[in-house]
Design an enzyme around this catalytic site. Structure first.
Site, mmCIF file in Angstrom:
data_model
loop_
_atom_site.group_PDB
_atom_site.id
_atom_site.type_symbol
_atom_site.label_atom_id
_atom_site.label_comp_id
_atom_site.label_asym_id
_atom_site.label_seq_id
_atom_site.Cartn_x
_atom_site.Cartn_y
_atom_site.Cartn_z
ATOM 1 N N HIS A 68 -38.635 -10.277 10.633
ATOM 2 C CA HIS A 68 -37.230 -10.337 11.073
ATOM 3 C C HIS A 68 -36.581 -11.639 10.566
ATOM 4 O O HIS A 68 -35.478 -11.614 10.014
ATOM 5 C CB HIS A 68 -37.182 -10.255 12.605
ATOM 6 C CG HIS A 68 -35.829 -10.416 13.220
ATOM 7 N ND1 HIS A 68 -35.249 -9.452 14.025
ATOM 8 C CD2 HIS A 68 -34.928 -11.440 13.178
ATOM 9 C CE1 HIS A 68 -34.053 -9.874 14.415
ATOM 10 N NE2 HIS A 68 -33.842 -11.087 13.919
ATOM 11 N N GLU A 69 -37.294 -12.757 10.741
ATOM 12 C CA GLU A 69 -36.721 -14.056 10.349
ATOM 13 C C GLU A 69 -36.658 -14.206 8.831
ATOM 14 O O GLU A 69 -35.686 -14.753 8.305
ATOM 15 C CB GLU A 69 -37.516 -15.214 10.975
ATOM 16 C CG GLU A 69 -37.593 -15.203 12.505
ATOM 17 C CD GLU A 69 -36.264 -15.023 13.219
ATOM 18 O OE1 GLU A 69 -35.209 -15.343 12.639
ATOM 19 O OE2 GLU A 69 -36.272 -14.542 14.367
ATOM 20 N N CYS A 107 -31.392 -10.043 18.313
ATOM 21 C CA CYS A 107 -31.151 -11.190 17.432
ATOM 22 C C CYS A 107 -30.143 -12.100 18.118
ATOM 23 O O CYS A 107 -29.135 -11.619 18.635
ATOM 24 C CB CYS A 107 -30.608 -10.683 16.096
ATOM 25 S SG CYS A 107 -30.296 -11.974 14.903
HETATM 26 CO CO CO Z 1 -32.295 -12.487 14.005
#
Ligand code: CO
Length: 170
Positions: free
Chosen positions: A141-142, A99
């Site tokens: 994830h986003e 990330c």
């Molecule tokens: Co991220």
């Protein structure tokens, strides 16, 4: 008119904004379009395959992904999703994730391998698409970021312990 995009500052792990819940976008106006230009440029600047608005300090439900960047770094095909909602998910896949907001930390995360996601584009048009594998992982994830969830939250206790000291340094 859209101005030349500028690179936005990234908020790093430990910043409270990464734990906040983002708000739905109501109107897609000129200011928002300019923000999204900057937002896309910022993802590419940091070499990301995805980015969420809270990572640049804006608590709005906006993400951008570009899964093919991983294998084809010269091509740009950003997909902006406004108010994305994961409506269905199935299967299971394990992917090493990182990330931009948690630099230097990578870990394997298990998530559904197939998703159906609905979202609005910049023209306010509603879409519903099905994704599998890597693109599906990035969208999950986003979308997690929009609810204040980070990929490290998905790790088991042992994996969390392994990265604990690195996290402290951030
Ligand atoms: Co991220």
């Amino acid at each position: 008119m859209i101005n030349k995009p500028k690179i936005l500052p990234i908020h790093i792990y430990g910043d409270k904004i990464l734990r906040s819940k983002s708000e739905k976008v109501i109107t897609i106006d000129k200011n928002l379009k300019q923000f999204i230009e900057d937002f896309i440029a910022t993802m590419y600047q940091w070499g990301g395959v995805g980015l969420s608005a809270p990572q640049v300090g804006v608590t709005k439900r906006i993400i951008v992904i570009d899964p093919q960047r991983k294998n084809n770094p010269k091509k740009y095909s950003p997909l902006v999703m406004i108010n994305p909602v994961i409506e269905e998910s199935s299967g299971e896949t394990e992917t090493e994730e990182g990330c931009i907001s948690i630099p230097g930390i990578y870990a394997k995360v298990v998530r559904p391998s197939n998703i159906t996601v609905s979202y609005k584009d910049l023209q306010n048009k509603q879409h519903r698409i099905t994704l599998s594998g890597y693109p599906a992982v990035i969208v999950q994830h986003e979308c997690d970021h929009l609810d204040g969830i980070l990929f490290i939250d998905h790790l088991n206790t042992i994996a969390k312990l392994e990265i604990r000291n690195k996290l402290k340094e951030l």
